[in-house]
Write an enzyme that holds these catalytic residues in place. Structure first.
Site, PDB file in Angstrom:
ATOM      1  N   HIS A   1      -8.229 -59.376  46.040  1.00  0.00           N
ATOM      2  CA  HIS A   1      -9.427 -58.810  45.411  1.00  0.00           C
ATOM      3  C   HIS A   1      -9.122 -57.937  44.191  1.00  0.00           C
ATOM      4  O   HIS A   1      -9.712 -56.861  44.017  1.00  0.00           O
ATOM      5  CB  HIS A   1     -10.232 -58.019  46.430  1.00  0.00           C
ATOM      6  CG  HIS A   1     -11.156 -58.862  47.266  1.00  0.00           C
ATOM      7  ND1 HIS A   1     -11.485 -60.161  46.973  1.00  0.00           N
ATOM      8  CD2 HIS A   1     -11.863 -58.562  48.398  1.00  0.00           C
ATOM      9  CE1 HIS A   1     -12.319 -60.632  47.869  1.00  0.00           C
ATOM     10  NE2 HIS A   1     -12.566 -59.685  48.757  1.00  0.00           N
TER      11      HIS A   1
ATOM     12  N   ASP B   1     -14.547 -66.536  57.759  1.00  0.00           N
ATOM     13  CA  ASP B   1     -13.970 -65.834  56.618  1.00  0.00           C
ATOM     14  C   ASP B   1     -13.271 -66.900  55.781  1.00  0.00           C
ATOM     15  O   ASP B   1     -12.060 -66.839  55.542  1.00  0.00           O
ATOM     16  CB  ASP B   1     -12.990 -64.751  57.087  1.00  0.00           C
ATOM     17  CG  ASP B   1     -12.627 -63.762  55.996  1.00  0.00           C
ATOM     18  OD1 ASP B   1     -13.069 -63.956  54.842  1.00  0.00           O
ATOM     19  OD2 ASP B   1     -11.881 -62.802  56.280  1.00  0.00           O
TER      20      ASP B   1
ATOM     21  N   ARG C   1      -7.610 -64.182  47.559  1.00  0.00           N
ATOM     22  CA  ARG C   1      -6.174 -63.981  47.763  1.00  0.00           C
ATOM     23  C   ARG C   1      -5.331 -64.899  46.880  1.00  0.00           C
ATOM     24  O   ARG C   1      -5.722 -66.027  46.581  1.00  0.00           O
ATOM     25  CB  ARG C   1      -5.814 -64.225  49.234  1.00  0.00           C
ATOM     26  CG  ARG C   1      -6.584 -63.302  50.152  1.00  0.00           C
ATOM     27  CD  ARG C   1      -6.203 -63.456  51.606  1.00  0.00           C
ATOM     28  NE  ARG C   1      -6.965 -62.497  52.404  1.00  0.00           N
ATOM     29  CZ  ARG C   1      -6.560 -61.950  53.532  1.00  0.00           C
ATOM     30  NH1 ARG C   1      -5.393 -62.290  54.040  1.00  0.00           N
ATOM     31  NH2 ARG C   1      -7.304 -61.088  54.170  1.00  0.00           N
TER      32      ARG C   1
ATOM     33  N   GLU D   1     -19.927 -65.026  48.708  1.00  0.00           N
ATOM     34  CA  GLU D   1     -19.251 -64.683  47.460  1.00  0.00           C
ATOM     35  C   GLU D   1     -19.029 -65.954  46.635  1.00  0.00           C
ATOM     36  O   GLU D   1     -18.116 -66.724  46.907  1.00  0.00           O
ATOM     37  CB  GLU D   1     -17.912 -64.013  47.764  1.00  0.00           C
ATOM     38  CG  GLU D   1     -18.009 -62.825  48.702  1.00  0.00           C
ATOM     39  CD  GLU D   1     -16.679 -62.507  49.356  1.00  0.00           C
ATOM     40  OE1 GLU D   1     -15.647 -62.513  48.644  1.00  0.00           O
ATOM     41  OE2 GLU D   1     -16.662 -62.284  50.581  1.00  0.00           O
TER      42      GLU D   1
ATOM     43  N   HIS E   1     -19.855 -58.846  45.582  1.00  0.00           N
ATOM     44  CA  HIS E   1     -19.450 -58.720  46.984  1.00  0.00           C
ATOM     45  C   HIS E   1     -20.463 -57.930  47.813  1.00  0.00           C
ATOM     46  O   HIS E   1     -20.096 -57.083  48.627  1.00  0.00           O
ATOM     47  CB  HIS E   1     -18.071 -58.059  47.057  1.00  0.00           C
ATOM     48  CG  HIS E   1     -17.308 -58.340  48.317  1.00  0.00           C
ATOM     49  ND1 HIS E   1     -17.578 -57.704  49.509  1.00  0.00           N
ATOM     50  CD2 HIS E   1     -16.281 -59.176  48.570  1.00  0.00           C
ATOM     51  CE1 HIS E   1     -16.734 -58.133  50.434  1.00  0.00           C
ATOM     52  NE2 HIS E   1     -15.928 -59.032  49.887  1.00  0.00           N
TER      53      HIS E   1
END
Length: 364
Positions: A117, A263, A92, A329, A191
């Site tokens: 993304h 996350d 982001r 990631e 991803h």
């Protein structure tokens, strides 16, 4: 669909190319690469997506450890970035308004008001050029995409390559390279959603996780980094000793409540050394399959599949339920352009961006 004959190759590896459809008048192919007795990788030139990754087991069987779909159409409709390359910039960027070398650009933004993304149509929805290769000990594929100046708001024509290589020791390497003709931002990642019990195994909360990250990035309610680089000590983010993912994932901790679970970005180093280093290890206890991750990147984003939705059917009709797969990631810090204390994601003309990550599979 018609499969082309296997390409000429040494006996130690095989290459197969199957027609998968068309996007924007361009042919989409599914490439199947394998090493005798080792890993088998299925990759498509749509989004540079890893569609399947089969890991051999001691009993002679193999297990597909990445979530995905059976058809191109499902990937076109996929909202989860399933298995794709994310770019130009992963994660982001707050407001999407960025200053690069004194010039201001407005990037594509979500309804929430942030860039996410790579924009509305990021690298995971593009058609890449592809070329396979093989040696006595490896087999792989290099995919290339040229992103035009101001695509999704980013300045400069950016040429990006990703190379997936299978090695004899059951290791998959993911190598990125990129060049630009104007100052721009680059923060690329792969991803894939992993489930070491098999792509349809179910909740990954029972996987064991160990990380080599002393810090993490606290985030706002919009999952935007606050700018603080915080110690994991005494928090649910401390995985320096191996423990189950679900041990604290639903605990009453503000960072986890805001994100609906893990996350978050885990920091391996505050300054980018570009050295290959251990990032994390994951073990599925019942099968004892282990995945060790190394990277030259300064950290990785650990996402526990909190937004997966069983309404989307995966491969062979599988339902990918809530937390049915995990992502590690490897990339630079999110929203780095807005935080002077984060390693820079600016790429200048005449400089080559490079990144290497390794995923090693073995008995745990």
């Amino acid at each position: 669909m018609n499969a082309s004959p296997a390409q000429p190759a040494a006996a130690q590896h095989t290459l197969e190319k199957t027609y998968w459809g068309h996007v924007g008048g361009k042919a989409i192919w599914l490439y199947k690469l394998s090493l005798a007795g080792g890993l088998q990788l299925h990759v498509t030139n749509y989004g540079a997506i890893i569609q399947s990754l089969y890991v051999p087991r001691p009993d002679g069987t193999s297990v597909d450890v990445v979530l995905g779909y059976d058809t191109l159409h499902e990937y076109i409709d996929d909202p989860f970035y399933m298995g794709c390359v994310v770019g130009r910039v992963a994660n982001r960027i707050d407001t999407g308004k960025v200053n690069i070398q004194g010039r201001t650009y407005q990037l594509a933004v979500t309804p929430g008001g942030f860039h996410h993304h790579g924009g509305h149509i990021g690298f995971g929805k593009k058609v890449w050029d592809a070329e396979t290769f093989g040696t006595a000990n490896t087999v792989g594929i290099t995919l290339q995409y040229v992103s035009a100046h101001l695509e999704e708001g980013f300045p400069g024509n950016l040429t990006t390559q990703v190379t997936y290589t299978l090695h004899r020791d059951n290791r998959l390497t993911v190598e990125f390279m990129a060049t630009t003709d104007q100052p721009t931002l680059v923060n690329l990642t792969q991803h894939s959603y992993f489930n070491l019990g098999g792509h349809a195994h179910g909740n990954i909360g029972g996987h064991l996780l160990q990380t080599h990250a002393p810090w993490y990035l606290p985030a706002t309610a919009r999952l935007m980094p606050t700018g603080e680089i915080a110690s994991v000590r005494g928090t649910p983010f401390d995985f320096r000793e191996e423990r189950f993912i679900d041990e604290q994932i639903d605990s009453d901790y503000s960072q986890l409540r805001a994100a609906g679970g893990y996350d978050h970005f885990f920091v391996l180093e505050r300054e980018h050394s570009k050295k290959l280093k251990a990032a994390a290890s994951v073990i599925e206890p019942r099968s004892r399959l282990r995945m060790d991750v190394k990277t030259t990147e300064p950290g990785f984003h650990f996402y526990a599949g909190n937004f997966l939705d069983a309404d989307f059917r995966g491969k062979h009709g599988a339902r990918y339920h809530f937390r049915g797969g995990l992502c590690l990631e490897t990339h630079h810090f999110p929203d780095a352009v807005n935080h002077g204390n984060f390693p820079s994601t600016v790429l200048m003309p005449g400089v080559e961006f490079g990144s290497l990550s390794e995923f090693l599979f073995r008995e745990g």
